[in-house]
Design a protein around this motif. Structure first.
Motif, PDB file in Angstrom:
ATOM      1  N   GLN A   1       8.867  -7.952   2.427  1.00 41.36           N
ATOM      2  CA  GLN A   1       8.973  -7.583   3.856  1.00 41.36           C
ATOM      3  C   GLN A   1       9.348  -4.902   3.303  1.00 41.36           C
ATOM      4  OE1 GLN A   1      11.800 -10.148   5.490  1.00 41.36           O
ATOM      5  NE2 GLN A   1      12.555 -11.464   4.365  1.00 41.36           N
ATOM      6  N   LEU A   2       9.787  -5.415   2.697  1.00 42.50           N
ATOM      7  CA  LEU A   2      10.111  -4.085   2.791  1.00 42.50           C
ATOM      8  C   LEU A   2       8.665  -3.262   2.590  1.00 42.50           C
ATOM      9  CD1 LEU A   2      13.156  -2.931   0.338  1.00 42.50           C
ATOM     10  CD2 LEU A   2      12.025  -1.494   2.801  1.00 42.50           C
ATOM     11  N   TYR A   3       8.031  -3.506   1.625  1.00 40.22           N
ATOM     12  CA  TYR A   3       6.175  -3.286   1.475  1.00 40.22           C
ATOM     13  C   TYR A   3       5.857  -3.450   2.911  1.00 40.22           C
ATOM     14  CZ  TYR A   3       1.631  -2.741  -0.015  1.00 40.22           C
ATOM     15  OH  TYR A   3       0.245  -2.629   0.104  1.00 40.22           O
ATOM     16  N   GLU A   4       5.325  -4.644   3.446  1.00 39.03           N
ATOM     17  CA  GLU A   4       4.948  -4.578   5.300  1.00 39.03           C
ATOM     18  C   GLU A   4       5.801  -3.794   5.698  1.00 39.03           C
ATOM     19  OE1 GLU A   4       2.674  -6.388   5.822  1.00 39.03           O
ATOM     20  OE2 GLU A   4       3.031  -7.347   3.930  1.00 39.03           O
ATOM     21  N   TYR A   5       7.422  -3.477   5.792  1.00 37.42           N
ATOM     22  CA  TYR A   5       8.023  -2.502   6.553  1.00 37.42           C
ATOM     23  C   TYR A   5       6.841  -0.947   6.226  1.00 37.42           C
ATOM     24  CZ  TYR A   5      11.244  -0.248   9.595  1.00 37.42           C
ATOM     25  OH  TYR A   5      11.821   0.722  10.734  1.00 37.42           O
ATOM     26  N   VAL A   6       6.863  -0.733   5.253  1.00 39.23           N
ATOM     27  CA  VAL A   6       6.218   0.406   5.226  1.00 39.23           C
ATOM     28  C   VAL A   6       4.559   0.935   5.378  1.00 39.23           C
ATOM     29  CG1 VAL A   6       5.517   1.720   3.349  1.00 39.23           C
ATOM     30  CG2 VAL A   6       7.747   0.944   2.871  1.00 39.23           C
ATOM     31  N   LEU A   7       3.977  -0.921   5.118  1.00 32.19           N
ATOM     32  CA  LEU A   7       2.244  -0.454   5.743  1.00 32.19           C
ATOM     33  C   LEU A   7       2.456  -0.535   7.261  1.00 32.19           C
ATOM     34  CD1 LEU A   7       0.890  -3.824   3.490  1.00 32.19           C
ATOM     35  CD2 LEU A   7       0.583  -0.894   3.153  1.00 32.19           C
ATOM     36  N   SER A   8       3.243  -1.356   8.131  1.00 32.43           N
ATOM     37  CA  SER A   8       3.285  -0.890   9.016  1.00 32.43           C
ATOM     38  C   SER A   8       3.225   0.933   9.776  1.00 32.43           C
ATOM     39  CB  SER A   8       4.392  -1.603  10.059  1.00 32.43           C
ATOM     40  OG  SER A   8       4.813  -1.732  11.772  1.00 32.43           O
ATOM     41  N   PHE A   9       4.375   1.119   9.368  1.00 35.84           N
ATOM     42  CA  PHE A   9       5.185   2.943   9.351  1.00 35.84           C
ATOM     43  C   PHE A   9       3.240   3.515   8.891  1.00 35.84           C
ATOM     44  CE2 PHE A   9       6.211   6.443   7.398  1.00 35.84           C
ATOM     45  CZ  PHE A   9       6.889   7.524   8.992  1.00 35.84           C
ATOM     46  N   ALA A  10       2.940   2.966   7.818  1.00 34.12           N
ATOM     47  CA  ALA A  10       1.740   3.461   7.501  1.00 34.12           C
ATOM     48  C   ALA A  10       0.944   3.686   8.819  1.00 34.12           C
ATOM     49  CB  ALA A  10       1.595   3.543   5.815  1.00 34.12           C
ATOM     50  N   ARG A  11       0.487   2.915   9.201  1.00 33.81           N
ATOM     51  CA  ARG A  11      -0.821   2.300  10.402  1.00 33.81           C
ATOM     52  C   ARG A  11       0.262   3.898  11.426  1.00 33.81           C
ATOM     53  NH1 ARG A  11       0.154  -2.694   8.738  1.00 33.81           N
ATOM     54  NH2 ARG A  11      -1.531  -3.823   7.162  1.00 33.81           N
TER      55      ARG A  11
ATOM     56  N   TYR B   1       3.445  -5.506  -7.303  1.00 31.30           N
ATOM     57  CA  TYR B   1       2.773  -4.883  -6.125  1.00 31.30           C
ATOM     58  C   TYR B   1       1.055  -5.970  -6.504  1.00 31.30           C
ATOM     59  CZ  TYR B   1       6.451  -1.701  -6.031  1.00 31.30           C
ATOM     60  OH  TYR B   1       7.177  -0.455  -6.224  1.00 31.30           O
ATOM     61  N   GLU B   2       1.211  -5.945  -7.421  1.00 33.46           N
ATOM     62  CA  GLU B   2      -0.476  -7.485  -7.133  1.00 33.46           C
ATOM     63  C   GLU B   2      -0.407  -8.348  -6.776  1.00 33.46           C
ATOM     64  OE1 GLU B   2      -1.112  -7.492 -11.858  1.00 33.46           O
ATOM     65  OE2 GLU B   2      -2.167  -6.005 -11.914  1.00 33.46           O
ATOM     66  N   LYS B   3       0.149  -8.379  -6.665  1.00 29.81           N
ATOM     67  CA  LYS B   3       1.221  -9.829  -5.224  1.00 29.81           C
ATOM     68  C   LYS B   3       0.616  -9.380  -3.549  1.00 29.81           C
ATOM     69  CE  LYS B   3       4.207 -13.584  -4.070  1.00 29.81           C
ATOM     70  NZ  LYS B   3       5.549 -13.977  -4.124  1.00 29.81           N
ATOM     71  N   CYS B   4       0.906  -8.129  -4.030  1.00 29.66           N
ATOM     72  CA  CYS B   4       1.199  -7.843  -2.242  1.00 29.66           C
ATOM     73  C   CYS B   4      -0.229  -6.951  -2.590  1.00 29.66           C
ATOM     74  CB  CYS B   4       2.036  -6.407  -2.406  1.00 29.66           C
ATOM     75  SG  CYS B   4       3.501  -6.628  -2.358  1.00 29.66           S
ATOM     76  N   GLY B   5      -1.426  -6.998  -3.501  1.00 28.98           N
ATOM     77  CA  GLY B   5      -2.423  -6.887  -3.041  1.00 28.98           C
ATOM     78  C   GLY B   5      -2.638  -5.645  -3.701  1.00 28.98           C
ATOM     79  N   LEU B   6      -2.416  -4.194  -4.079  1.00 31.68           N
ATOM     80  CA  LEU B   6      -2.631  -3.336  -4.315  1.00 31.68           C
ATOM     81  C   LEU B   6      -3.590  -3.361  -5.811  1.00 31.68           C
ATOM     82  CD1 LEU B   6       0.892  -3.040  -3.585  1.00 31.68           C
ATOM     83  CD2 LEU B   6      -0.270  -0.739  -3.554  1.00 31.68           C
ATOM     84  N   VAL B   7      -4.225  -2.887  -5.822  1.00 34.10           N
ATOM     85  CA  VAL B   7      -4.922  -2.781  -7.148  1.00 34.10           C
ATOM     86  C   VAL B   7      -5.422  -0.724  -7.443  1.00 34.10           C
ATOM     87  CG1 VAL B   7      -6.531  -3.883  -5.923  1.00 34.10           C
ATOM     88  CG2 VAL B   7      -7.616  -1.641  -5.609  1.00 34.10           C
ATOM     89  N   PRO B   8      -5.675  -1.463  -8.581  1.00 32.85           N
ATOM     90  CA  PRO B   8      -5.460   0.182  -9.172  1.00 32.85           C
ATOM     91  C   PRO B   8      -6.513   1.612  -8.882  1.00 32.85           C
ATOM     92  CG  PRO B   8      -5.549  -1.635 -10.720  1.00 32.85           C
ATOM     93  CD  PRO B   8      -5.729  -1.923  -9.433  1.00 32.85           C
ATOM     94  N   GLN B   9      -6.056   1.849  -7.985  1.00 28.57           N
ATOM     95  CA  GLN B   9      -6.682   3.479  -7.975  1.00 28.57           C
ATOM     96  C   GLN B   9      -7.279   4.359  -9.230  1.00 28.57           C
ATOM     97  OE1 GLN B   9      -4.929   6.417  -6.420  1.00 28.57           O
ATOM     98  NE2 GLN B   9      -6.698   6.913  -4.173  1.00 28.57           N
ATOM     99  N   LYS B  10      -6.403   4.482  -9.817  1.00 27.72           N
ATOM    100  CA  LYS B  10      -6.801   5.519 -11.019  1.00 27.72           C
ATOM    101  C   LYS B  10      -5.841   4.856 -12.210  1.00 27.72           C
ATOM    102  CE  LYS B  10      -4.187   9.293  -9.132  1.00 27.72           C
ATOM    103  NZ  LYS B  10      -3.539  10.470  -8.493  1.00 27.72           N
ATOM    104  N   THR B  11      -5.928   5.786 -13.124  1.00 28.33           N
ATOM    105  CA  THR B  11      -5.372   5.603 -14.712  1.00 28.33           C
ATOM    106  C   THR B  11      -4.627   6.207 -15.021  1.00 28.33           C
ATOM    107  OG1 THR B  11      -6.309   3.172 -14.933  1.00 28.33           O
ATOM    108  CG2 THR B  11      -5.155   3.510 -16.951  1.00 28.33           C
ATOM    109  N   GLY B  12      -3.569   6.499 -15.389  1.00 27.86           N
ATOM    110  CA  GLY B  12      -2.699   7.248 -16.030  1.00 27.86           C
ATOM    111  C   GLY B  12      -2.779   7.081 -17.547  1.00 27.86           C
ATOM    112  N   MET B  13      -3.516   8.387 -18.629  1.00 26.78           N
ATOM    113  CA  MET B  13      -3.341   7.585 -19.900  1.00 26.78           C
ATOM    114  C   MET B  13      -2.316   8.465 -20.831  1.00 26.78           C
ATOM    115  SD  MET B  13      -6.672   6.698 -20.080  1.00 26.78           S
ATOM    116  CE  MET B  13      -6.836   4.899 -21.620  1.00 26.78           C
TER     117      MET B  13
END
Length: 154
Positions: free
Chosen positions: A106-116, A138-150
């Motif tokens: 619910q927090l994550y969805e709220y953040v998405l709504s704010f961002a929109r 985060y994966e369950k929320c639908g996020l995917v890797p954008q870049k990888t820090g090594m």
């Protein structure tokens, strides 16, 4: 439960959750994260709570703070990157006593709504490899890797 902007009265609850996050990271990477310290001094935290470019959202049930999301609005654009507005989630935490109740979702969805509403192109975050539970969330929320820090520890 209500999700709203964080306020000064939330300071103690936010500090408690910040400590939970710190200890997860300390257990996973004691070479990087100190135990028993604070990410922000109270004065810094109060300044963040007033900063419109760094919104903090809290999930509360009455006076009980159940979770938070620290965010940062960023505008990118230079010679090689397109000019986009991003909402970066700096930290998202649900009190360990209240996990599994969809508060984080619910927090994550709220953040998405704010961002929109703010006209953001995307929402980004970083997740430490030593925190597999957060990564799965985060994966369950639908996020995917954008870049990888090594790293290579010397």
């Amino acid at each position: 439960m209500v999700i709203r902007r964080g306020e000064e009265r939330d300071l103690a609850g936010i500090n408690s959750l910040l400590n939970q996050v710190l200890e997860v990271h300390h257990r996973g990477r004691p070479d990087l994260f100190k135990s028993g310290t604070k990410k922000y001094m109270d004065e810094e935290l109060l300044a963040i709570l007033k900063d419109e470019e760094k919104p903090v959202f809290v999930a509360v049930d009455g006076e009980n703070l159940l979770g938070y999301a620290f965010c940062i609005l960023k505008q990118s654009g230079d010679n090689i990157l397109t000019d986009i507005k991003t909402l970066y989630i700096d930290d998202l935490c649900v009190d360990e006593a209240h996990r599994g109740k969809r508060i984080g979702e619910q927090l994550y969805e709220y953040v998405l709504s704010f961002a929109r509403q703010e006209g953001c192109y995307n929402v980004t975050l970083n997740v430490w490899e030593c925190n597999p539970g957060a990564k799965r969330f985060y994966e369950k929320c639908g996020l995917v890797p954008q870049k990888t820090g090594m790293e290579k520890i010397l």
